[in-house]
Design an enzyme around this catalytic site. Structure first.
Site, PDB file in Angstrom:
ATOM      1  N   ASP A  37       0.849  -1.193   0.000  1.00  0.00           N
ATOM      2  CA  ASP A  37       0.000   0.000   0.000  1.00  0.00           C
ATOM      3  C   ASP A  37       0.885   1.244   0.000  1.00  0.00           C
ATOM      4  OD1 ASP A  37      -2.141   1.712   0.268  1.00  0.00           O
ATOM      5  OD2 ASP A  37      -3.032   0.662   1.975  1.00  0.00           O
ATOM      6  N   ASP A  38       0.793   2.035  -1.058  1.00  0.00           N
ATOM      7  CA  ASP A  38       1.493   3.327  -1.111  1.00  0.00           C
ATOM      8  C   ASP A  38       3.013   3.212  -1.146  1.00  0.00           C
ATOM      9  OD1 ASP A  38      -1.065   4.347  -0.883  1.00  0.00           O
ATOM     10  OD2 ASP A  38      -0.579   5.764   0.711  1.00  0.00           O
ATOM     11  N   CYS A  76      -6.079   3.746  -3.516  1.00  0.00           N
ATOM     12  CA  CYS A  76      -6.270   2.357  -3.042  1.00  0.00           C
ATOM     13  C   CYS A  76      -7.484   1.618  -3.610  1.00  0.00           C
ATOM     14  CB  CYS A  76      -6.405   2.349  -1.524  1.00  0.00           C
ATOM     15  SG  CYS A  76      -5.059   3.127  -0.628  1.00  0.00           S
ATOM     16  N   LYS A 130      -5.795  -5.940   3.783  1.00  0.00           N
ATOM     17  CA  LYS A 130      -6.762  -4.841   3.662  1.00  0.00           C
ATOM     18  C   LYS A 130      -7.769  -5.060   2.532  1.00  0.00           C
ATOM     19  CE  LYS A 130      -6.094  -0.306   1.797  1.00  0.00           C
ATOM     20  NZ  LYS A 130      -5.462   1.030   1.892  1.00  0.00           N
ATOM     21  N   HIS A 132     -10.894  -2.791   1.802  1.00  0.00           N
ATOM     22  CA  HIS A 132     -11.073  -1.437   1.268  1.00  0.00           C
ATOM     23  C   HIS A 132     -12.093  -1.333   0.133  1.00  0.00           C
ATOM     24  CE1 HIS A 132      -8.667   2.597   1.300  1.00  0.00           C
ATOM     25  NE2 HIS A 132      -9.843   2.653   1.877  1.00  0.00           N
ATOM     26  N   ASP A 272      -0.190  -0.674  -4.779  1.00  0.00           N
ATOM     27  CA  ASP A 272      -1.559  -0.382  -5.219  1.00  0.00           C
ATOM     28  C   ASP A 272      -1.683   0.987  -5.875  1.00  0.00           C
ATOM     29  OD1 ASP A 272      -1.292   1.181  -2.894  1.00  0.00           O
ATOM     30  OD2 ASP A 272      -3.413   0.970  -2.377  1.00  0.00           O
ATOM     31  N   ASN A 273      -0.696   1.850  -5.637  1.00  0.00           N
ATOM     32  CA  ASN A 273      -0.631   3.167  -6.296  1.00  0.00           C
ATOM     33  C   ASN A 273       0.791   3.670  -6.061  1.00  0.00           C
ATOM     34  OD1 ASN A 273      -2.735   3.785  -3.656  1.00  0.00           O
ATOM     35  ND2 ASN A 273      -0.732   4.797  -3.641  1.00  0.00           N
ATOM     36  N   LYS A 291       1.155   9.436  -5.636  1.00  0.00           N
ATOM     37  CA  LYS A 291      -0.190   8.962  -5.294  1.00  0.00           C
ATOM     38  C   LYS A 291      -1.256  10.038  -5.489  1.00  0.00           C
ATOM     39  CE  LYS A 291      -3.005   7.273  -1.480  1.00  0.00           C
ATOM     40  NZ  LYS A 291      -3.090   6.881  -0.061  1.00  0.00           N
TER      41      LYS A 291
HETATM   42 CA   LIG Z   1      -2.749   2.922  -1.494  1.00  0.00          CA
END
Ligand SMILES: [Ca+2]
Length: 493
Positions: A37-38, A76, A130, A132, A272-273, A291
């Site tokens: 994530d990120d 996300c 996660k 989301h 994811d990004n 992001k």
């Molecule tokens: Ca993310």
């Protein structure tokens, strides 16, 4: 004689009806799909990252292929929805922002999901990490969307230690509250390993591991930041968080090896990004921005895939593909049905991943939202209103996740992790800025060549408008007045 025949018939039936063991499956691999994530593009050692050690994910690259042009959505939830459905988020109203904890929507229930497809093809399916994609009713939760097993959290930006988001508790097993204590990255790694060890050996396994790391709030046990004393502030904490995630991934890889599954397991890893606060917290290398934007730094992410005997070790695939493509690609590998009622945006990119063949993907809709978006066609990319971030408001901080914990003095006070791109792109007449880039020649998107190429702008704009007209209205909305946070997210008080 009759009895002998009967016995032989029963034997034949037993052999034919024998469950297909994963080892027999050959072309039906286990799939271990890990999402960070990120994470910044250049924070992966395999992408040239030097500051932070990522030996586990680098080992996936060494055993398989680096995917140099792997695209996702700017934030996300849209990326996860694309992966789950093979459809652009604009078709689901998920093109703006993320699914907030208080959201009264999620990934629409009419969508066919990847785990549903794999399950119907005989896979055991699990999500560890996660979700989301919504919690508004139990019908939106992972076990109702095709997962046999669920472990982890529903919302973004949970506190890594207390598992609280916005005052609500957010840790669950099989969609029931779970009180396991510990640093979430450790718990996610541990459960993923357990599921590999205790898998149903009569079925191939789809194990989806979307870590909450390395998203804000920036929290990690001190031992992980010790090797990074040369780094400062949030960057140092982020380095430790990434190291902890890499360690957990190393344990997952070891479990795959210990169970003798390398030859029949496809392993995928990507972010994811793009990285938020590039140059401060994350490193997106020479890619522009991060992001929340449709620039390369927002949507082009570090990515690798490995499968012994099927993907050439140490290969580099410099061909465009999008996370939306993984849906049909994985379903086909699994021998599952790809045809469905809702139209797919994803394309089968297996030949590109496995042997570097030219990608079938000639265009990518990076996003379309009211007044902004981007499309790539061939080497050209059109950006409309690009400098406007897609995140709504600042990214959550530790204070959002857990006000009590954040009030304590911290050695490393987490800064707001979000990019908060400067809203400077509006033209004087209020219309959105138009930019054109040749991303093959100018991957850093330094030079806007829109004025010099009016025909190209027109061509990409026409195609963009066709796709934009297929979008449903964004579902994103402010928190409802009087919304009361439940004690446990996904449950009614
Ligand atoms: Ca993310």
């Amino acid at each position: 004689m009759k009895r002998v025949t009967t016995v032989l018939c029963l034997l034949a039936i037993a052999l034919l009806a024998r469950p297909m063991l994963a080892d027999d499956a050959g072309a039906r691999p286990n799939i271990v799909y890990i999402i960070a994530d990120d994470m910044g593009y250049a924070d992966a050692g395999f992408n040239g990252g030097k500051e932070i050690k990522t030996p586990a994910i680098d080992s996936i690259a060494a055993a398989g292929a680096i995917l140099k042009q792997f695209y996702v959505q700017p934030v996300c939830s849209p990326t996860r929805a694309s992966f789950m459905t093979g459809r652009y988020p604009m078709r689901m109203g998920l093109q703006v922002g993320v699914v907030r904890p208080w959201a009264e929507y999620g990934m629409p229930l009419e969508e066919q999901t990847l785990p549903q497809g794999l399950k119907s093809a005989g896979y055991e399916t699990a999500i560890v990490g996660k979700w989301h994609l919504g919690t508004v009713t139990p019908a939106y939760l992972p076990t109702a969307r095709g997962f046999d097993h669920q472990y982890g959290h529903y919302n973004g930006a949970i506190d890594y230690n207390t598992h609280i988001r916005d005052g609500g508790f957010d840790w669950h097993k099989n969609d029931k509250v779970n009180r396991d204590e510990g640093y979430s990255t450790h718990l996610i790694g541990r459960e993923a390993v357990r599921l590999i060890n205790e898998r149903d050996k009569n079925k191939p396994l789809f194990l989806y591991v979307p870590f909450n790391a390395v998203h804000a709030p920036h929290q990690v046990p001190d031992e992980y930041t010790k090797p990074y004393d040369n780094l400062k502030g949030t960057r140092k904490t982020y380095a430790g968080m990434l190291a902890a995630m890499d360690e957990a991934i190393g344990k997952i890889l070891k479990a795959i090896d210990d169970n003798g599954l390398r030859k029949n397991t496809l392993i995928v890893f990507h972010s994811d990004n793009g990285g938020p606060s590039p140059g401060k917290v994350t490193d997106n290398g020479s890619l522009r921005a991060g992001k929340g934007t449709v620039y390369e730094g927002g949507v082009r992410v570090c990515a690798v895939a490995a499968w012994e005997g099927h993907i050439k070790p140490g290969s580099v695939v410099d061909q465009p593909m999008h996370v939306v493509d993984m849906y049909p690609t994985l379903l086909k590998l699994a021998g599952a049905k790809v045809e469905q009622k809702l139209p797919l945006d994803g394309m089968d990119v297996w030949a590109t991943i496995a042997s570097g063949q030219t990608s079938p993907r000639k265009e990518i809709l990076h996003n379309t939202a009211p007044g902004r978006g981007a499309i790539r066609m061939g080497d050209w990319k059109l950006v409309i209103g690009g400098n406007i971030s897609e995140t709504e408001g600042p990214e959550p901080t530790a204070a959002d996740a857990n006000p009590a914990a954040a009030a304590k003095p911290a050695a490393d006070a987490p800064a707001a992790g979000g990019p908060r791109q400067k809203r400077q792109a509006r033209r004087a007449d209020g219309g959105p800025q138009i930019e054109l880039f040749n991303v093959a020649k100018d991957p850093s998107e330094k030079t806007n060549v829109a004025e010099a190429n009016p025909d190209k702008v027109k061509e990409l704009r026409a195609r963009y408008d066709v796709l934009a007209a297929q979008a449903v209205a964004p579902k994103s909305a402010p928190k409802a007045a009087g919304f009361k946070t439940p004690k446990v997210w996904g449950e009614k008080d």
